[in-house]
Design a protein around this motif. Structure first.
Motif, PDB file in Angstrom:
ATOM      1  N   GLY A 194      26.406 -35.808  27.240  1.00 42.44           N
ATOM      2  CA  GLY A 194      27.332 -36.244  28.286  1.00 42.44           C
ATOM      3  C   GLY A 194      26.935 -37.585  28.865  1.00 42.44           C
ATOM      4  N   LEU A 195      26.159 -38.344  28.120  1.00 40.50           N
ATOM      5  CA  LEU A 195      25.665 -39.648  28.599  1.00 40.50           C
ATOM      6  C   LEU A 195      26.044 -40.761  27.634  1.00 40.50           C
ATOM      7  CD1 LEU A 195      22.084 -38.452  29.624  1.00 40.50           C
ATOM      8  CD2 LEU A 195      23.955 -39.090  31.181  1.00 40.50           C
ATOM      9  N   LEU A 196      25.396 -41.906  27.812  1.00 34.53           N
ATOM     10  CA  LEU A 196      25.539 -43.007  26.866  1.00 34.53           C
ATOM     11  C   LEU A 196      24.168 -43.680  26.763  1.00 34.53           C
ATOM     12  CD1 LEU A 196      25.582 -45.790  28.773  1.00 34.53           C
ATOM     13  CD2 LEU A 196      27.910 -45.072  29.171  1.00 34.53           C
ATOM     14  N   PRO A 197      23.897 -44.431  25.720  1.00 30.97           N
ATOM     15  CA  PRO A 197      22.582 -45.091  25.616  1.00 30.97           C
ATOM     16  C   PRO A 197      22.395 -46.001  26.837  1.00 30.97           C
ATOM     17  CG  PRO A 197      23.797 -45.208  23.547  1.00 30.97           C
ATOM     18  CD  PRO A 197      24.745 -44.698  24.585  1.00 30.97           C
ATOM     19  N   GLY A 198      21.515 -45.612  27.741  1.00 30.25           N
ATOM     20  CA  GLY A 198      21.440 -46.331  29.025  1.00 30.25           C
ATOM     21  C   GLY A 198      20.353 -47.386  29.069  1.00 30.25           C
ATOM     22  N   ALA A 199      19.769 -47.712  27.918  1.00 29.85           N
ATOM     23  CA  ALA A 199      18.708 -48.746  27.917  1.00 29.85           C
ATOM     24  C   ALA A 199      19.075 -49.847  26.934  1.00 29.85           C
ATOM     25  CB  ALA A 199      17.367 -48.113  27.565  1.00 29.85           C
ATOM     26  N   GLY A 200      20.346 -50.217  26.959  1.00 32.04           N
ATOM     27  CA  GLY A 200      20.790 -51.367  26.177  1.00 32.04           C
ATOM     28  C   GLY A 200      21.347 -51.035  24.816  1.00 32.04           C
ATOM     29  N   GLY A 201      21.349 -49.745  24.462  1.00 33.13           N
ATOM     30  CA  GLY A 201      21.815 -49.372  23.127  1.00 33.13           C
ATOM     31  C   GLY A 201      23.259 -49.763  22.866  1.00 33.13           C
ATOM     32  N   THR A 202      24.107 -49.635  23.887  1.00 36.51           N
ATOM     33  CA  THR A 202      25.535 -49.940  23.652  1.00 36.51           C
ATOM     34  C   THR A 202      25.766 -51.446  23.547  1.00 36.51           C
ATOM     35  OG1 THR A 202      26.114 -50.186  25.986  1.00 36.51           O
ATOM     36  CG2 THR A 202      26.181 -47.947  25.067  1.00 36.51           C
ATOM     37  N   GLN A 203      24.796 -52.232  23.987  1.00 35.68           N
ATOM     38  CA  GLN A 203      24.941 -53.690  23.920  1.00 35.68           C
ATOM     39  C   GLN A 203      24.213 -54.283  22.714  1.00 35.68           C
ATOM     40  OE1 GLN A 203      27.188 -55.027  26.204  1.00 35.68           O
ATOM     41  NE2 GLN A 203      27.341 -52.812  26.471  1.00 35.68           N
ATOM     42  N   ARG A 204      23.123 -53.652  22.329  1.00 38.27           N
ATOM     43  CA  ARG A 204      22.371 -54.208  21.190  1.00 38.27           C
ATOM     44  C   ARG A 204      22.918 -53.702  19.854  1.00 38.27           C
ATOM     45  NH1 ARG A 204      18.058 -53.934  24.964  1.00 38.27           N
ATOM     46  NH2 ARG A 204      17.097 -56.002  25.239  1.00 38.27           N
ATOM     47  N   LEU A 205      23.242 -52.393  19.796  1.00 36.45           N
ATOM     48  CA  LEU A 205      23.677 -51.854  18.497  1.00 36.45           C
ATOM     49  C   LEU A 205      24.873 -52.618  17.927  1.00 36.45           C
ATOM     50  CD1 LEU A 205      23.183 -49.609  16.363  1.00 36.45           C
ATOM     51  CD2 LEU A 205      24.987 -48.321  17.532  1.00 36.45           C
TER      52      LEU A 205
ATOM     53  N   PHE B 130      36.184 -34.486  27.453  1.00 34.98           N
ATOM     54  CA  PHE B 130      34.841 -35.049  27.691  1.00 34.98           C
ATOM     55  C   PHE B 130      34.974 -36.418  28.365  1.00 34.98           C
ATOM     56  CE2 PHE B 130      31.913 -32.296  25.389  1.00 34.98           C
ATOM     57  CZ  PHE B 130      32.728 -31.623  24.490  1.00 34.98           C
ATOM     58  N   ASP B 131      34.066 -36.730  29.298  1.00 34.86           N
ATOM     59  CA  ASP B 131      34.046 -38.067  29.925  1.00 34.86           C
ATOM     60  C   ASP B 131      33.242 -39.061  29.094  1.00 34.86           C
ATOM     61  OD1 ASP B 131      33.579 -36.543  33.200  1.00 34.86           O
ATOM     62  OD2 ASP B 131      35.401 -36.966  32.032  1.00 34.86           O
ATOM     63  N   ALA B 132      32.134 -38.618  28.490  1.00 35.38           N
ATOM     64  CA  ALA B 132      31.182 -39.563  27.892  1.00 35.38           C
ATOM     65  C   ALA B 132      31.751 -40.393  26.736  1.00 35.38           C
ATOM     66  CB  ALA B 132      29.919 -38.817  27.443  1.00 35.38           C
ATOM     67  N   PRO B 133      32.510 -39.815  25.807  1.00 37.23           N
ATOM     68  CA  PRO B 133      32.977 -40.634  24.670  1.00 37.23           C
ATOM     69  C   PRO B 133      33.734 -41.890  25.129  1.00 37.23           C
ATOM     70  CG  PRO B 133      33.382 -38.316  24.229  1.00 37.23           C
ATOM     71  CD  PRO B 133      32.910 -38.406  25.651  1.00 37.23           C
ATOM     72  N   ALA B 134      34.616 -41.732  26.084  1.00 42.31           N
ATOM     73  CA  ALA B 134      35.405 -42.901  26.541  1.00 42.31           C
ATOM     74  C   ALA B 134      34.483 -43.950  27.151  1.00 42.31           C
ATOM     75  CB  ALA B 134      36.437 -42.445  27.551  1.00 42.31           C
ATOM     76  N   ALA B 135      33.470 -43.503  27.888  1.00 34.14           N
ATOM     77  CA  ALA B 135      32.536 -44.462  28.509  1.00 34.14           C
ATOM     78  C   ALA B 135      31.738 -45.206  27.435  1.00 34.14           C
ATOM     79  CB  ALA B 135      31.591 -43.712  29.454  1.00 34.14           C
ATOM     80  N   ASN B 136      31.369 -44.458  26.381  1.00 33.32           N
ATOM     81  CA  ASN B 136      30.633 -45.113  25.276  1.00 33.32           C
ATOM     82  C   ASN B 136      31.512 -46.155  24.595  1.00 33.32           C
ATOM     83  OD1 ASN B 136      27.817 -43.949  24.407  1.00 33.32           O
ATOM     84  ND2 ASN B 136      28.936 -42.241  25.270  1.00 33.32           N
ATOM     85  N   ILE B 137      32.775 -45.798  24.379  1.00 32.66           N
ATOM     86  CA  ILE B 137      33.704 -46.744  23.739  1.00 32.66           C
ATOM     87  C   ILE B 137      33.846 -47.986  24.608  1.00 32.66           C
ATOM     88  CG2 ILE B 137      36.117 -47.108  23.077  1.00 32.66           C
ATOM     89  CD1 ILE B 137      36.192 -44.064  22.347  1.00 32.66           C
ATOM     90  N   ALA B 138      34.002 -47.765  25.924  1.00 29.80           N
ATOM     91  CA  ALA B 138      34.175 -48.909  26.845  1.00 29.80           C
ATOM     92  C   ALA B 138      32.963 -49.836  26.791  1.00 29.80           C
ATOM     93  CB  ALA B 138      34.380 -48.379  28.262  1.00 29.80           C
TER      94      ALA B 138
ATOM     95  N   PHE C 145      27.386 -53.576  33.029  1.00 30.65           N
ATOM     96  CA  PHE C 145      28.509 -52.648  32.831  1.00 30.65           C
ATOM     97  C   PHE C 145      27.981 -51.314  32.291  1.00 30.65           C
ATOM     98  CE2 PHE C 145      32.846 -51.456  32.342  1.00 30.65           C
ATOM     99  CZ  PHE C 145      32.931 -50.709  31.173  1.00 30.65           C
ATOM    100  N   GLU C 146      27.061 -51.424  31.330  1.00 34.43           N
ATOM    101  CA  GLU C 146      26.487 -50.204  30.738  1.00 34.43           C
ATOM    102  C   GLU C 146      25.787 -49.369  31.811  1.00 34.43           C
ATOM    103  OE1 GLU C 146      23.809 -50.083  26.944  1.00 34.43           O
ATOM    104  OE2 GLU C 146      22.462 -49.899  28.669  1.00 34.43           O
ATOM    105  N   ARG C 147      25.064 -50.050  32.672  1.00 33.42           N
ATOM    106  CA  ARG C 147      24.316 -49.359  33.734  1.00 33.42           C
ATOM    107  C   ARG C 147      25.268 -48.597  34.650  1.00 33.42           C
ATOM    108  NH1 ARG C 147      20.085 -47.314  33.484  1.00 33.42           N
ATOM    109  NH2 ARG C 147      19.156 -46.614  35.430  1.00 33.42           N
ATOM    110  N   GLU C 148      26.349 -49.284  35.028  1.00 32.48           N
ATOM    111  CA  GLU C 148      27.335 -48.645  35.920  1.00 32.48           C
ATOM    112  C   GLU C 148      27.924 -47.391  35.255  1.00 32.48           C
ATOM    113  OE1 GLU C 148      28.750 -52.975  37.662  1.00 32.48           O
ATOM    114  OE2 GLU C 148      30.126 -51.802  36.385  1.00 32.48           O
ATOM    115  N   GLN C 149      28.300 -47.538  33.988  1.00 29.78           N
ATOM    116  CA  GLN C 149      28.900 -46.404  33.270  1.00 29.78           C
ATOM    117  C   GLN C 149      27.874 -45.283  33.112  1.00 29.78           C
ATOM    118  OE1 GLN C 149      32.191 -46.202  32.273  1.00 29.78           O
ATOM    119  NE2 GLN C 149      32.322 -48.079  33.487  1.00 29.78           N
ATOM    120  N   PHE C 150      26.621 -45.651  32.869  1.00 25.97           N
ATOM    121  CA  PHE C 150      25.572 -44.637  32.679  1.00 25.97           C
ATOM    122  C   PHE C 150      25.390 -43.817  33.956  1.00 25.97           C
ATOM    123  CE2 PHE C 150      21.926 -42.782  30.705  1.00 25.97           C
ATOM    124  CZ  PHE C 150      21.026 -42.548  31.719  1.00 25.97           C
ATOM    125  N   MET C 151      25.320 -44.509  35.075  1.00 23.69           N
ATOM    126  CA  MET C 151      25.073 -43.811  36.349  1.00 23.69           C
ATOM    127  C   MET C 151      26.241 -42.885  36.698  1.00 23.69           C
ATOM    128  SD  MET C 151      22.110 -44.399  36.904  1.00 23.69           S
ATOM    129  CE  MET C 151      22.016 -43.340  38.337  1.00 23.69           C
TER     130      MET C 151
END
Ligand code: T1G
Length: 676
Positions: free
Chosen positions: A129-140, A225-233, A249-255
């Motif tokens: 129910g989360l997203l990669p909160g340590a830069g994964g969504t920006q680096r990958l 589910f909430d998390a998939p949409a946040a990961n896509i965003a 942005f990732e941090r905000e979505q993660f929190m």
């Protein structure tokens, strides 16, 4: 306390090694050790490059989930990752095992990545129910592009090292048994290469078509589910914003996700599933009985599905039927199922042949004499089961485990007809048995502890999630299903329609409601088959041949593709039956449906726990999620009741409708203690 992270100098290469079993989770001590190691490497003029690796079974498998929701300690993962990323000396990640979540993010913050062939890399945070909160969504996305990144973060399945190398996530696949040496050699090769490649410096092209295509392809499984949409965003943000803004942005979505109920529910399930495998009074080191050959009695839907679990795990099966025609039909269905999976690419093309090659069909019960485990999946009737177990008692070899797949019947009563009740256990599979992950292991009064330990270990081997249940009518899952069905039928009599009740359940997140489920399973299941005996709405439907999907009509009408539409005839039958019983028809609210069909399930779950028929409340949650499709993001009936609704409200709702509330539920509601 000594740090789990040590540093070893190999001439001009500093190797930073984490040894934090069981999975090198990035807990505070590991993060502090990493920070110390990288800092030493940066400040030591003799060091030209660094390698980060782990001892034990895997590279960092993620943040330490047990730390979530607690006050932060030590260096943050962001701090460590930023220090690595901005190092003027190259850092090489040396990957084995499962580099997942924060572990993958640590690897992404390194300047190079090498991996052994058996390693996998992934960002499964969405499953929590989360997203990669340590830069994964920006680096990958900066390495693999938007399309591939969407799959990895919004579905969360890992990819093997070979694929990772193809998409540029890994720079070199090294020797399976020479990871450290090869990583050090690689570090020397690149030590003087300038500029040091930093993932953050790359850009990634927007790919709106890929985003739309992904949403279309996976929309159904992401429903609720909430998390998939946040990961896509976040992945989209990586293609539209500068790195630092994307990180913000990732941090905000993660929190947002971290503080929501869905992530708490999904993390609860992560641990609940693992907890379920433990039997409180059985030593995990109990020697297991070897299971090299399995016997299955009955080649019907259940027997065939059960057999497939073992065949797919490479365990030979002898399958018994009474008539050749039934045996041929059953084995034919098994082969067809395998071939369909192979055609869809779900299993290798040679898997069907391999699996069916391990199957020995027979008409003789005596052929089970050399089986280590025998599972019966015959007609759900106590006399039939008793007669069979009497025969098996004489046929099965000493030490063989004899299991019944009964859904409701008393396992102790069945065991009592044998001279070996300690070898008897319930193994309740859920249909389709080769698909549904849940296995209820029904512990008889006399079931031996090594039998239980053996079956629990075997469950893991056949990729089932096993939950131990005590002997009672319906064990855990079906026992809780019962009040739901009773109340659903009563609500029909009082004015609700099948579609209203089903809609409440589907909107809640269940895959289907009680009446859609009845039509799928068969309205005639358990029917007395006497069309002149009409004692319920079900009898009235069954008497008219409205047996559900298989007959094109049940509580709903079905077209040839089994698409359901509300049925005027079914509603007439309901009306006629209600009129006969003189029950007044009234408006029923959706909330009343929730209280009477879902709160009563929670009440039954509390009774099951009071009676010791389940080991823990989280086991009840696992049963309903794995066996009946309870929405993962609500954590299971007991978690939902305590964390989303509140036990006080549950008790009030039950009392409002005149139900007798379980004592433990009342006490927990009054004291605020958790249901155990
Ligand atoms: N944190 C804490 N404990 C963990 C853990 C973790 N990440 N992973 C596993 N364990 C425990 C587990 O509870 C069990 O404990 C033992 O390790 C063995 O696990 C910032 C926010 C790695 C594939 O989601 O998928 O990083 O029962 O039985 O079958 O972006 O564990 O023995 O007491 O599963 O060999 C992301 C979760 C976290 C990976 C190994 N990472 N773990 O499977 O063993 S969030 C994950 C797994 C994150 C960052 C975000 C599997 C495994 P016990 P196991 P396994």
């Amino acid at each position: 306390m000594t740090s789990p992270v040590r540093f070893e100098r190999h001439d001009d290469v500093l190797v930073i090694i984490s040894d934090s079993p069981p999975v090198n989770a990035l807990g505070a001590a590991v993060r502090d050790g990493l920070k110390e190691g990288v800092s030493q490497g940066i400040n030591d003029p003799a060091v030209k490059a660094m390698v980060i690796r782990c001892d034990g079974k895997t590279f960092f498998a993620g943040a330490d989930i047990t730390e979530f929701g607690k006050p932060p300690k030590g260096a943050s993962l962001h701090e460590v990752i930023d220090m690595m990323d901005s190092s003027e000396k190259p850092i090489v990640a040396a990957i084995h095992g499962t580099a997942l979540g924060g572990g993958c993010e640590v690897a992404l913050a390194c300047h190079y990545r090498v991996a052994v062939p058996s390693a996998v890399m992934g960002l499964p945070e969405v499953k929590l129910g989360l997203l990669p909160g340590a830069g994964g969504t920006q680096r990958l996305p900066r390495i693999v592009g938007v399309k591939a990144a969407l799959e990895m973060v919004a579905i969360g399945d890992p990819i093997p090292a070979k694929k990772a190398a193809e998409v540029g996530l890994v720079d070199r696949v090294v020797g399976e048994d020479s990871l450290e040496a090869d990583a050090i050699a690689f570090a020397r090769e690149i030590a003087d290469k300038k500029p040091i490649p930093r993932v953050r410096d790359k850009t990634v092209a927007p790919d709106p078509e890929a985003v739309e295509e992904f949403k279309k392809k996976h929309g159904r499984r992401m429903r609720g589910f909430d998390a998939p949409a946040a990961n896509i965003a976040c992945v989209v943000a990586a293609s539209e914003l500068p790195f630092d803004e994307g990180m913000k942005f990732e941090r905000e979505q993660f929190m947002k996700l971290m503080t929501g109920t869905q992530s708490a529910a999904q993390r609860h399930l992560f641990f609940a599933e693992r907890q379920a495998a433990k039997i409180d009074d059985v030593d995990p080191k109990t020697p297991l009985r070897p299971i090299n050959k399995v016997g299955v009695i009955g080649a019907g839907t259940m027997g065939g599905g059960i057999s497939m679990n073992f065949l797919s795990a490479g365990i030979p099966v002898t399958i018994v039927e009474m008539q050749q025609e039934a045996l041929d039909r059953g084995t034919g269905v098994m082969r067809k199922n395998y071939e369909a999976s192979a055609a869809k690419g779900r299993i290798k093309p040679d898997a069907p042949e391999k699996a069916m090659g391990l199957l020995t069909p027979t008409l003789k019960l005596e052929d089970l004499a050399d089986c280590d485990l025998i599972i019966e999946a015959v007609y759900e009737n106590m006399d039939v089961k008793k007669e069979l177990f009497t025969k098996l008692d004489a046929i099965a070899k000493p030490g063989a485990i004899i299991a019944t797949n009964t859904s409701y019947l008393n396992v102790d009563e069945i065991a009592a007809v044998t001279k070996r009740p300690e070898d008897v256990v319930g193994m309740h599979f859920f249909s389709p048995a080769n698909v549904m992950r849940l296995l209820e292991v029904v512990r008889g009064e006399k079931t031996a502890k090594d039998v239980l330990a053996t079956v629990m270990a075997l469950a893991k081997k056949i990729k089932k999630v096993a939950v131990v249940a005590g002997v009672c009518h319906g064990f855990i899952g079906n026992r809780m299903l019962s009040p739901r069905q009773i109340e659903a039928n009563k609500l029909l009599m009082e004015g609700a329609t099948p579609q209203q009740i089903d809609k409440v359940h589907v909107e809640f997140g269940m895959p289907m409601g009680p009446f859609q489920m009845a039509d799928l399973a068969g309205v005639d299941i358990g029917w007395h088959r006497d069309p002149s005996r009409i004692e319920s709405i079900r009898d009235a439907l069954a008497a008219e041949g409205r047996w559900g999907q298989k007959k094109g009509a049940g509580y709903y009408d079905y077209d040839e593709k089994r698409n359901a539409t509300p049925s005027p005839r079914a509603l007439e039958i309901i009306e006629e039956f209600r009129a006969k019983s003189n029950l007044p028809k009234r408006e029923i609210t959706d909330q009343e449906i929730v209280e009477r069909t879902l709160y009563t399930m929670v009440n039954e779950g509390a009774l099951i726990l009071e009676e010791g028929k389940a080991q823990r409340a989280s086991d009840v949650d696992v049963v309903w999620i794995m066996g009946y499709g309870w929405p993962v993001y609500r954590g299971g009936p007991m978690f939902w009741a305590q964390n989303e609704v509140g036990l006080k409200k549950i008790v009030e709702g039950l009392e409002k409708h005149g139900f007798k509330v379980a004592e433990s539920l009342k006490t927990a509601a009054e004291t605020g203690a958790a249901l155990k």
